[in-house]
Write an enzyme that holds these catalytic residues in place. Structure first.
Site, mmCIF file in Angstrom:
data_model
loop_
_atom_site.group_PDB
_atom_site.id
_atom_site.type_symbol
_atom_site.label_atom_id
_atom_site.label_comp_id
_atom_site.label_asym_id
_atom_site.label_seq_id
_atom_site.Cartn_x
_atom_site.Cartn_y
_atom_site.Cartn_z
ATOM 1 N N ARG A 60 9.225 10.424 -0.840
ATOM 2 C CA ARG A 60 8.720 9.802 0.441
ATOM 3 C C ARG A 60 8.443 11.175 1.392
ATOM 4 O O ARG A 60 8.774 12.341 1.071
ATOM 5 C CB ARG A 60 9.929 9.187 1.328
ATOM 6 C CG ARG A 60 9.546 8.610 2.777
ATOM 7 C CD ARG A 60 8.548 7.401 2.558
ATOM 8 N NE ARG A 60 8.953 6.806 3.911
ATOM 9 C CZ ARG A 60 7.980 5.750 4.018
ATOM 10 N NH1 ARG A 60 7.015 5.380 3.379
ATOM 11 N NH2 ARG A 60 7.826 4.936 4.977
ATOM 12 N N THR A 109 -0.618 -0.047 0.609
ATOM 13 C CA THR A 109 0.546 0.332 -0.296
ATOM 14 C C THR A 109 -0.080 0.059 -1.577
ATOM 15 O O THR A 109 -0.660 -1.090 -1.558
ATOM 16 C CB THR A 109 1.670 -0.060 0.085
ATOM 17 O OG1 THR A 109 2.199 0.531 1.547
ATOM 18 C CG2 THR A 109 2.733 0.620 -0.763
ATOM 19 N N SER A 122 11.250 3.204 5.008
ATOM 20 C CA SER A 122 10.401 2.673 4.477
ATOM 21 C C SER A 122 10.714 1.161 3.767
ATOM 22 O O SER A 122 11.893 0.626 4.144
ATOM 23 C CB SER A 122 10.097 3.179 2.895
ATOM 24 O OG SER A 122 9.053 2.479 2.080
ATOM 25 N N SER A 123 9.928 0.065 3.748
ATOM 26 C CA SER A 123 10.091 -1.236 2.970
ATOM 27 C C SER A 123 9.902 -1.256 1.640
ATOM 28 O O SER A 123 10.055 -2.271 1.045
ATOM 29 C CB SER A 123 9.444 -2.118 3.786
ATOM 30 O OG SER A 123 9.721 -2.217 5.114
HETATM 31 N N1 GLY Z 1 4.444 2.433 4.966
HETATM 32 C C1 GLY Z 1 4.798 1.294 4.499
HETATM 33 C C2 GLY Z 1 6.360 1.560 3.958
HETATM 34 O O1 GLY Z 1 6.922 2.576 3.331
HETATM 35 O O2 GLY Z 1 6.931 0.444 4.269
#
Ligand code: GLY
Length: 568
Positions: A101, A378, A449-450
């Site tokens: 990340r 994503t 994040s998701s």
């Molecule tokens: N940028 C979308 C996520 O990481 O959830």
């Protein structure tokens, strides 16, 4: 080998349930083989992954090669200038999780997106040089390859260099995207140059899409490893790009960046084992929490697409996303109550006030935000190899094409991941998600994040590999793929294709794809108090997935997009 999918009982069931659909999602085709399967958003990148497997590489080699290739062939989300998460389950039972990340630059401050009155400045965390987090993808992919791959760095990056250097015929979907994003690229000359013809005219489908600067950057990474990106010429170019737009990433930030090895989130669901992504993603925690809630009820007995099943899922989602806002953030900065959130008794207690007849009320309805007005990009890759290794890999620039800023001379896009922080307590981000102290901005901190790269085990062996893009909808997409397979007995194409719906506590709204909720289901949901039901015209998620069935591996590319699953 690609085979048309047979209409199974489960498939037929959901097509009936989706009877009132205006445009049901088309059914995916399955790629079936014995020695490996790769599913990604880009046919060219999936070919690269398959090539690695065919030459004897393992699932990690394939996933890393696909990761680099996606930066070339799927530029809206594939990246060098973003971040991602990889969950690996090895044939010997070992598990590894790499977190690459992005982090907030050292000069980031808690209130950096607020004006003098304490209000969030529109666009600063999404469309400016200040929106960029320190990229993690290159360090992560190289660390994963070094520890768990079998092929050389040069071998896995070579296809990406070739695709960027020699170019490829631009697919129609990319040509359309480039046209749609033209205005947003306009402030950045290197972005305009990358995504248009040399005379400035729009690129058309079939044109050679050639990315020489990106090929050179990939070449430096291939030759020098992480120094080819975090030091030397690439770093100089990135820092110079920052200077052009008052950005704050400097050489120190780049030198200091390291991906992290994490323990997976583990859960069980009706006899299956779940391995997923821990914080700084909320994905694995919420997935396990929601599965734990659902396990207390007979979801299969309620029937896929029934009003009772939809109501149960919505209420589980409402409770889990409320916990996300309060408890989830970078575990190196905030004490995330992992044991509590993934505990089965906690989930049962959380759902104890569930009323099968009535919708709950999200506290503070109206404090949430809006859905993004652009695709929530994503991208997810699933790989199974013949030896029994499984890789779930999700990577992102955040919104489609990230900040829209291409680093001049280096040819890659920069993320706008800083928007995933909570710019201000309870202020919604681009996905309408709110956050608080746990996800406040701090130098060196990872934004929440998701992303939910997930491997499901059956009898201790990899069974299902899945994940998705879609911002806040990532987790509910993965939840639906998993429950479609485990509870509703769907085969993989049906489980991935079935139209989806989503709720995230705030805003208090159910969004659904055409066909996800049939007219009688919608009526029943309204009657029980779910008044804010919104059909959306964009696909929810893009769950490129893989599955093992006996001696066969199956890859499925989500039919919502023009990806490809390949197997051999
Ligand atoms: N940028 C979308 C996520 O990481 O959830």
């Amino acid at each position: 080998m690609r085979l048309p999918t047979q209409l199974t009982a489960a498939t037929a069931m959901f097509l009936c349930a989706a009877g009132a659909a205006t445009e049901p999602t088309p059914m995916a085709a399955a790629a079936v083989g014995e020695r490996g399967a790769v599913a990604s958003r880009s046919p060219l990148a999936s070919e690269v992954g398959l090539e690695m497997l065919k030459r004897g590489g393992n699932a990690v080699d394939a996933a890393v090669a696909v990761g680099f290739a996606l930066a070339v062939t799927h530029p809206s989300a594939g990246n060098l200038g973003g971040g991602g998460f990889m969950v690996m389950r090895f044939a010997d039972g070992g598990v590894a999780v790499n977190d690459h990340r992005e982090v907030a630059p050292k000069r980031a401050t808690r209130d950096m997106y607020l004006d003098g009155n304490g209000n969030v400045v529109e666009g600063l965390s999404t469309a400016s040089h200040l929106a960029v987090g320190v990229p993690g993808t290159v360090d992560g992919l190289l660390a994963v390859l070094e520890r768990h791959g079998t092929l050389s760095r040069a071998d896995v990056i070579a296809p990406a260099i070739r695709l960027a250097g020699e170019g490829f015929a631009l697919p129609a979907d990319l040509a359309g995207q480039f046209r749609r994003y033209r205005e947003r690229f306009a402030p950045y000359p290197a972005s305009v140059a990358k995504f248009a013809r040399s005379d400035g005219a729009a690129l058309a489908a079939g044109d050679l899409f050639h990315q020489p600067d990106l090929a050179a950057t990939l070449g430096r990474i291939s030759e020098q490893g992480r120094d080819g990106f975090y030091a030397g010429r690439t770093a100089d170019l990135l820092v110079a790009e920052m200077a052009r737009g008052a950005g704050i990433i400097n050489h120190d930030d780049l030198r200091a960046y390291r991906s992290k090895w994490r323990e997976p989130v583990r859960g069980t669901y009706r006899g299956y084992d779940i391995l997923s992504m821990p914080p700084p993603s909320s994905g694995g925690v919420l997935l396990v929490q929601m599965l734990n809630m659902l396990e207390t009820r007979d979801l299969a007995g309620l029937g896929a697409g029934s009003p009772a099943a939809a109501h149960l899922l919505i209420e589980a989602e409402r409770r889990a996303y409320a916990d996300r806002a309060e408890h989830l953030g970078d575990p190196d900065f905030h004490d995330v109550p992992m044991a509590m959130l993934t505990d089965k008794k906690y989930a049962a207690a959380r759902l104890a006030d569930f009323d099968p007849e009535r919708a709950s009320r999200s506290a503070d309805v109206g404090a949430g935000g809006r859905l993004p007005d652009e695709s929530t990009d994503t991208t997810h890759v699933s790989v199974l190899d013949g030896a029994g290794n499984a890789v779930a890999y999700t990577t992102t620039l955040n919104l489609a094409y990230g900040s829209k800023i291409v680093v001049s001379g280096a040819g890659f896009l920069l993320n706008n991941e800083m928007d995933d922080f909570s710019a201000k307590p309870n202020a919604p981000n681009s996905f309408g998600l709110i956050g608080r102290e746990a996800n406040a901005i701090a130098p060196g901190k990872r934004m929440l994040s998701s992303m939910t790269p997930t491997v499901v085990l059956k009898d201790g062996e990899p069974f299902l590999v899945t994940g998705s893009p879609g911002g806040s909808t990532i987790i509910t997409t993965v939840l639906q793929v998993v429950t479609n397979v485990i509870d509703h007995g769907m085969d993989l194409p049906a489980a991935v294709s079935r139209p989806r719906f989503h709720h995230q506590w705030l805003p208090n709204r159910v969004t659904y794809e055409p066909g996800a909720l049939a007219a009688p289901t919608l009526e029943a949901l309204r009657d029980s108090g779910h008044v804010n039901l919104n059909e959306v015209r964009f696909g929810i998620g893009d769950a490129n997935s893989a599955m093992r069935r006996g001696d066969h591996v199956i890859g499925v590319s989500d039919p919502r997009n023009a990806g490809a699953a390949l197997a051999f």
